[in-house]
Design a protein around this motif. Structure first.
Motif, PDB file in Angstrom:
ATOM      1  N   ASN A 114      34.634 -31.283  98.963  1.00 29.68           N
ATOM      2  CA  ASN A 114      35.282 -31.706 100.030  1.00 29.68           C
ATOM      3  C   ASN A 114      35.131 -30.758 101.305  1.00 29.68           C
ATOM      4  OD1 ASN A 114      37.269 -32.233 102.168  1.00 29.68           O
ATOM      5  ND2 ASN A 114      39.104 -32.183 100.642  1.00 29.68           N
ATOM      6  N   ASN A 115      34.381 -31.281 101.902  1.00 23.78           N
ATOM      7  CA  ASN A 115      33.876 -30.353 103.378  1.00 23.78           C
ATOM      8  C   ASN A 115      34.571 -30.470 104.655  1.00 23.78           C
ATOM      9  OD1 ASN A 115      31.639 -29.187 101.884  1.00 23.78           O
ATOM     10  ND2 ASN A 115      30.494 -31.153 102.185  1.00 23.78           N
ATOM     11  N   ALA A 116      35.824 -31.137 104.595  1.00 24.88           N
ATOM     12  CA  ALA A 116      36.320 -31.518 105.564  1.00 24.88           C
ATOM     13  C   ALA A 116      36.735 -30.145 106.529  1.00 24.88           C
ATOM     14  CB  ALA A 116      37.892 -32.005 105.474  1.00 24.88           C
ATOM     15  N   ALA A 117      36.869 -28.862 106.092  1.00 24.96           N
ATOM     16  CA  ALA A 117      37.098 -27.679 107.015  1.00 24.96           C
ATOM     17  C   ALA A 117      35.917 -27.434 107.658  1.00 24.96           C
ATOM     18  CB  ALA A 117      37.609 -26.563 106.058  1.00 24.96           C
ATOM     19  N   VAL A 118      34.798 -27.815 107.322  1.00 21.07           N
ATOM     20  CA  VAL A 118      33.581 -27.475 107.795  1.00 21.07           C
ATOM     21  C   VAL A 118      33.387 -27.784 109.363  1.00 21.07           C
ATOM     22  CG1 VAL A 118      31.065 -27.286 107.864  1.00 21.07           C
ATOM     23  CG2 VAL A 118      32.128 -27.193 105.757  1.00 21.07           C
ATOM     24  N   SER A 119      33.941 -29.259 109.572  1.00 21.90           N
ATOM     25  CA  SER A 119      34.124 -29.671 110.944  1.00 21.90           C
ATOM     26  C   SER A 119      35.291 -29.707 111.692  1.00 21.90           C
ATOM     27  CB  SER A 119      33.331 -31.115 110.742  1.00 21.90           C
ATOM     28  OG  SER A 119      34.393 -31.639 109.712  1.00 21.90           O
ATOM     29  N   ALA A 120      36.279 -29.076 110.962  1.00 24.37           N
ATOM     30  CA  ALA A 120      37.579 -29.028 111.693  1.00 24.37           C
ATOM     31  C   ALA A 120      37.597 -27.903 112.995  1.00 24.37           C
ATOM     32  CB  ALA A 120      38.758 -28.360 110.599  1.00 24.37           C
ATOM     33  N   PRO A 121      38.238 -28.573 113.998  1.00 24.94           N
ATOM     34  CA  PRO A 121      38.206 -27.971 115.337  1.00 24.94           C
ATOM     35  C   PRO A 121      39.121 -26.778 115.172  1.00 24.94           C
ATOM     36  CG  PRO A 121      39.351 -29.938 115.448  1.00 24.94           C
ATOM     37  CD  PRO A 121      38.856 -29.984 114.100  1.00 24.94           C
ATOM     38  N   LYS A 122      38.856 -25.793 116.121  1.00 25.24           N
ATOM     39  CA  LYS A 122      39.595 -24.754 116.258  1.00 25.24           C
ATOM     40  C   LYS A 122      40.867 -24.781 116.554  1.00 25.24           C
ATOM     41  CE  LYS A 122      39.446 -19.951 118.534  1.00 25.24           C
ATOM     42  NZ  LYS A 122      38.860 -19.122 119.591  1.00 25.24           N
ATOM     43  N   TRP A 123      41.963 -24.185 115.791  1.00 25.78           N
ATOM     44  CA  TRP A 123      43.430 -24.010 116.124  1.00 25.78           C
ATOM     45  C   TRP A 123      43.915 -25.274 115.220  1.00 25.78           C
ATOM     46  CZ3 TRP A 123      44.829 -19.681 117.324  1.00 25.78           C
ATOM     47  CH2 TRP A 123      44.059 -18.840 118.263  1.00 25.78           C
ATOM     48  N   HIS A 124      42.949 -25.647 114.424  1.00 31.94           N
ATOM     49  CA  HIS A 124      43.267 -26.668 113.369  1.00 31.94           C
ATOM     50  C   HIS A 124      43.357 -26.291 112.018  1.00 31.94           C
ATOM     51  CE1 HIS A 124      43.001 -29.285 116.893  1.00 31.94           C
ATOM     52  NE2 HIS A 124      43.117 -30.195 116.224  1.00 31.94           N
ATOM     53  N   ALA A 125      43.815 -27.114 110.882  1.00 33.15           N
ATOM     54  CA  ALA A 125      43.874 -26.701 109.697  1.00 33.15           C
ATOM     55  C   ALA A 125      43.865 -27.927 108.968  1.00 33.15           C
ATOM     56  CB  ALA A 125      45.148 -25.901 109.252  1.00 33.15           C
ATOM     57  N   VAL A 126      43.315 -27.906 107.737  1.00 30.07           N
ATOM     58  CA  VAL A 126      43.444 -29.165 106.788  1.00 30.07           C
ATOM     59  C   VAL A 126      44.398 -28.908 105.687  1.00 30.07           C
ATOM     60  CG1 VAL A 126      41.904 -30.437 105.079  1.00 30.07           C
ATOM     61  CG2 VAL A 126      40.599 -29.513 107.158  1.00 30.07           C
ATOM     62  N   ILE A 127      45.429 -29.814 105.489  1.00 30.69           N
ATOM     63  CA  ILE A 127      46.612 -29.768 104.719  1.00 30.69           C
ATOM     64  C   ILE A 127      46.275 -30.599 103.632  1.00 30.69           C
ATOM     65  CG2 ILE A 127      49.054 -29.399 104.564  1.00 30.69           C
ATOM     66  CD1 ILE A 127      48.112 -27.578 106.839  1.00 30.69           C
ATOM     67  N   ASN A 128      46.422 -30.095 102.339  1.00 37.89           N
ATOM     68  CA  ASN A 128      45.942 -30.919 101.308  1.00 37.89           C
ATOM     69  C   ASN A 128      46.973 -30.492 100.334  1.00 37.89           C
ATOM     70  OD1 ASN A 128      44.632 -31.912  98.899  1.00 37.89           O
ATOM     71  ND2 ASN A 128      43.079 -32.587 100.193  1.00 37.89           N
ATOM     72  N   HIS A 129      47.682 -31.584  99.775  1.00 36.04           N
ATOM     73  CA  HIS A 129      48.771 -31.206  98.564  1.00 36.04           C
ATOM     74  C   HIS A 129      48.235 -31.692  97.295  1.00 36.04           C
ATOM     75  CE1 HIS A 129      51.494 -31.037 102.115  1.00 36.04           C
ATOM     76  NE2 HIS A 129      52.350 -30.029 101.354  1.00 36.04           N
ATOM     77  N   ASP A 130      46.950 -32.163  97.374  1.00 28.83           N
ATOM     78  CA  ASP A 130      46.295 -32.796  96.115  1.00 28.83           C
ATOM     79  C   ASP A 130      45.565 -32.039  95.375  1.00 28.83           C
ATOM     80  OD1 ASP A 130      48.050 -35.259  95.890  1.00 28.83           O
ATOM     81  OD2 ASP A 130      47.153 -35.946  97.784  1.00 28.83           O
ATOM     82  N   SER A 131      45.484 -30.686  95.338  1.00 29.94           N
ATOM     83  CA  SER A 131      44.470 -29.722  94.987  1.00 29.94           C
ATOM     84  C   SER A 131      43.154 -29.863  95.547  1.00 29.94           C
ATOM     85  CB  SER A 131      44.232 -29.891  93.460  1.00 29.94           C
ATOM     86  OG  SER A 131      45.488 -29.783  92.616  1.00 29.94           O
ATOM     87  N   GLY A 132      42.924 -30.171  96.758  1.00 30.93           N
ATOM     88  CA  GLY A 132      41.869 -30.103  97.504  1.00 30.93           C
ATOM     89  C   GLY A 132      40.951 -31.550  97.538  1.00 30.93           C
TER      90      GLY A 132
END
Length: 916
Positions: free
Chosen positions: A600-618
């Protein structure tokens, strides 16, 4: 007898003849049926071929061949009748088709662009048109009366496959863009998301739509990373099936109709290929996505992507720059494609939709938008739930409970991790009262991230939910261990209460014991990897405790939030699956690695001041992108803290603040202020590194070995320990009830010793600084029995050893012998020695062959652990010296040495060194 046998033979023969006759009849009937069937099959084959080729399209040779067929006359007559009937009724056909398209393609879905292009849609997205106009077709010539609209199903109905012809890419783009603009202009902003991927282009994919790219309505993907798009779509499908369809609905459309709400936006994924077959793995992924996409509200538009999918797919195959063949009309009719939409109008229309979407989402959200209308009204019996950010104007929540008991937060420096923690803490504190939520906050890095949540010199307020705030503890791993011990003890207490009430979780315990105080506990440990920084007992114990809390804490309402800015913090869990797997809630800041699942590479492209929230162990399908508002700037969180502090004023105690960068002040320490004259004097040497604000004290009863040794050459720390021990002892005696004798052969320390002596004298105690230590020792050793309690404070004993070892002429014992007598027998008579030796070897020289029993308590400074083994009951001592800290051991109370912090000594400049 013979006649009877003949009769039986005749009967048998007759029966066999009858059977043969019946078999013959059956075989004859079967042969006839087979001949009839073969004739019918031959007739149907002829009819099929004529229909395929066309009665009027066949050449002479084909017509002659058909005429030779035995059933030719019958087939031509039947098909001619059908054609006559069709053309007889066709006068109403085009009108019926136009009515059909108008009914199922209302508004922008089927109307001319002049009526809708540039206007923002209003359909909320609960239902969608079934057809979308692509062009028109005319049957039987070019008679305009026989022209009808051609539309294709999209969204919930079908996928669309487009096949281009040479030099028709602009036509394909115009067709796709027209369909997308019809969809975007039908629904209200935010109801549709477009995903674009082109195997041959990194940019310039439908550029007229690019004004939408500044919103979430349009996403572009790397031409070499088709798997990113397919993984995202697959994750969305899994999430919809896992959450949205639990009520028994088979599709998102059914769920929309049942609830009357648009729970998810429609998604259209446009894939531009080049006519070549995809890689086998990508082709399999695409087939899997296509099979479940429609039910999840995803529609695929495949351009020159050869693939076979097990789902509804309509086709458009271009013949040239104007015409195409559609599966909706059949191969006999050419569809005249609608002309391209004007580029400038499309750009302006896309811009208006983007502006409307931004306005609908409320623009950038602030920390105040996370706050509830009324604070402190939520109940934490089942779980904690609080928004931490926004996505497309909608709040994104973090849920901490039985399903997601612990959280793992990762993000490099500057990614907004601290800001996220403040947003989380503020949102939780605003929703739950301190009776519902207790916070234990620990920051290992060098900084004061959480210091403002405790009362300080400039701001006397504190966060009422905070019970413990630890900052600057990067060198005090023992404090993290102390917090884990506290949580483990609380876990045992809650488990015992649950067992007593015969329940298994916090919600049931609170129901069965409403009078009990059982808030949910959230322990936030920032830069938690410091707990595992060494290969020592701290790491071993921290690992064991953390695993136990992670495994059993969920049922008793004890939750861990572990944060790290370094990938090493996450790697600290590798090999500790009991902890890592329990952190089902994963929060990844931009550029964070190894926080989510490996793929899961979603955080690599996440913009500044954002966060990837995941409740399913990533796992990727659990990703939720959230913009986290500013929660850490000046006065943002402070304003909330002041409001909560005033709301709960006087109801909750101030939190315990542990600041590893500052030495505690003896006069402000509860353990000191509570001292009063009593029967068992206690010397306070320093502050314990513990959750509670406890002092490390040494009881000095009339018992053997009750002497104290300070070991090491760290002058400031040694003076601090001697000072706090003397002043705390003096506080426990009435004036004149105790005697203090000082000796200091170290000239640099003399001002500090003299100052302490004067302080004690000012309090009414007998305090003497001797210049003749041998004489004083001789006198004290000769008068042990009787008299008031006496304390001998020796500074730098090692410096006095040459003088003490010397024997006067005619004297059988030296002053050193008298010192040994005092160490051995003095405590039993109320004479206790508190001595400072600057080296272990000098202490051993002082004790001689008497062993170490006469030193029952010691505090080691800049001394290596292996040197302390003889004084720690033979156990291996793990200790590496560090400034401002001492290792303390009392053989009567300790199983193992503990780290303490010496108190800040007043007027430290007199010591010849700074206070730590």
């Amino acid at each position: 007898m013979a006649s009877k046998s003949a009769e039986q033979r005749n009967r048998v023969q007759t029966a066999l003849d009858r059977v043969r006759h019946q078999i013959g009849l059956v075989l004859g009937a079967a042969a006839g049926a087979r001949e009839a069937a073969e004739t019918e099959v031959s007739r149907l084959a002829l009819e099929q071929e004529i229909v395929r080729v066309g009665m009027n399209q066949a050449d002479a040779q084909q017509q002659t061949e058909w005429a030779r067929h035995p059933a030719a006359h019958e087939v031509f007559a039947s098909l001619g009748g059908v054609r006559s009937a069709f053309y007889t009724d066709w006068s109403a056909g085009p009108g019926a088709l136009r009515d059909l398209v108008a009914a199922h393609a209302p508004g922008p879905a089927g109307r001319p662009p002049s009526e809708w292009l540039g206007r923002v849609g209003s359909n909320p997205g609960v239902t969608a048109p079934a057809l979308w106009r692509a062009g028109s077709a005319t049957a039987a010539g070019r008679d305009i009366s026989r022209t009808f609209d051609v539309a294709v199903p999209l969204l919930d109905e079908s996928h669309l496959a487009i096949t281009s012809a040479p030099k028709t890419r602009p036509v394909v783009d115009a067709l796709v863009q027209s369909l997308l603009m019809r969809v975007l202009s039908t629904f209200e902003p935010g109801a549709v998301k477009i995903h674009l991927w082109d195997v041959g282009q990194l940019t310039a994919i439908l550029p007229d739509l690019y004004p939408l790219s500044r919103t979430s309505a349009l996403s572009l993907y790397d031409p070499t990373r088709l798997e990113d798009l397919l993984d995202e779509l697959a994750g969305h499908i899994r999430r919809i099936h896992a959450t949205g369809m639990q009520a028994g609905h088979t599709s998102l459309r059914e769920l929309r109709r049942a609830t009357g709400q648009r729970l998810e936006p429609y998604r259209i994924a446009v894939l531009y290929g080049n006519g070549e077959t995809l890689e086998p793995e990508r082709a399999r992924d695409l087939k899997r996505v296509a099979s479940g996409a429609l039910a999840a509200g995803i529609c695929l538009i495949l351009v020159d992507v050869p693939t076979t999918v097990s789902a509804s797919v309509e086709t458009l195959s271009l013949l040239d720059e104007r015409r195409a063949i559609s599966s909706m009309t059949g191969a006999d009719l050419a569809v005249d494609l609608d002309p391209p939409l004007p580029s400038g109008q499309v750009i302006r229309a896309a811009g208006r939709i983007a502006e409307a979407l931004i306005a609908k989402q409320g623009g950038p959200r602030s920390f105040a938008d996370l706050m509830p209308a009324e604070p402190g009204l939520e109940n934490s019996a089942r779980e904690l739930r609080a928004p931490v950010g926004f996505h497309e104007g909608e709040p994104v929540e973090v849920v901490i409970g039985d399903a997601s008991p612990h959280a793992l937060i990762g993000g490099p420096s500057g990614s907004g991790k601290t800001n996220f923690l403040y947003a989380l803490l503020g949102s939780l504190a605003a929703r739950y009262s301190p009776d519902e939520l207790a916070l234990y906050l620990l920051d290992f890095k060098e900084g004061v991230s959480f210091a403002g949540l405790a009362p300080g010199r400039k701001d006397a307020s504190w966060l009422p939910h905070a019970k413990l705030v630890g900052v600057n503890v990067n060198t005090d791993r023992e404090f993290g261990l102390a917090l884990l011990r506290f949580l483990a003890d609380e876990l045992r207490r809650r488990s015992a209460a649950a067992k007593e009430h015969e329940v298994t979780n916090l919600a049931d315990l609170r129901e069965q014991d409403p009078a009990g105080h059982w808030p949910r506990i959230v322990a936030v440990i920032d830069e938690f990897q410091y707990l595992f920084a060494g290969r020592d007992q701290v790491t071993a114990q921290a690992t064991q405790l953390l695993e136990d809390i992670a495994r059993r804490g969920r049922s008793q309402g004890i939750h861990l939030v572990l944060a790290s800015q370094d990938v090493a913090g996450i790697e600290a869990f590798w090999g500790k699956p009991a902890v890592f797997e329990q952190c089902t809630l994963r929060i990844a800041m931009p550029k964070a690695r190894r926080v989510l699942a490996e793929t899961n590479n979603a955080a690599v492209s996440a913009p500044k001041w954002h966060a990837v929230i995941n409740h399913d162990s990533g796992v990727a399908h659990g990703n939720q992108l959230a913009h986290v508002p500013d929660a850490s700037s000046r006065n943002v969180f402070v304003d909330l803290q002041h409001k909560l502090w005033e709301r709960y004023a006087g109801r909750f105690a101030r939190p315990r603040l542990f600041d590893g960068a500052h030495s505690p002040v003896l006069e402000q320490f509860p353990a000191y202020t509570e001292l009063k004259p009593g029967a068992r004097p206690k010397a306070l040497l320093g502050q314990s590194i513990d959750v509670t604000e406890a002092a490390c004290g040494v009881e000095l009863p009339r018992a053997p070995g009750r002497n104290v040794a300070v070991l090491g050459g760290a002058t400031a720390e040694a003076l601090s320990i001697m000072d706090s021990a003397a002043r705390s002892l003096a506080r426990q005696y009435e004036p004149g009830a105790v005697e203090f004798l000082f000796s200091c052969p170290i000239e640099a320390c003399a001002p500090a010793v003299l100052d302490l002596k004067d302080r004690l004298a000012a309090e009414g105690h007998s305090a003497t600084l001797t210049d003749d230590l041998p004489a004083a020792l001789t006198a004290m050793a000769g008068s042990l029995a009787g008299g008031p309690p006496r304390f001998l404070l020796l500074y730098g004993v090692d410096a006095a050893l040459p003088t003490l070892e010397a024997k006067e002429i005619g004297q059988p014992k030296s002053a050193l012998d008298h010192l040994r007598t005092l160490l051995k027998n003095g405590p039993g008579h109320g004479v206790h020695t508190l001595g400072w030796w600057r080296s272990i070897a000098r202490l051993k020289d002082t004790l001689g062959f008497a062993g170490t029993d006469d030193i029952g308590t010691w505090a080691a400074l800049d001394v290596q652990g292996n040197e302390l083994t003889p004084f720690a009951a033979g156990q291996v001592v793990h200790w590496s010296p560090r400034p401002g800290r001492a290792l303390f051991f009392d053989r009567t109370t300790h199983g193992a040495p503990e780290v303490i912090i010496p108190f800040q000594r007043p007027d430290a400049d007199l010591a010849g060194g700074a206070t730590p």
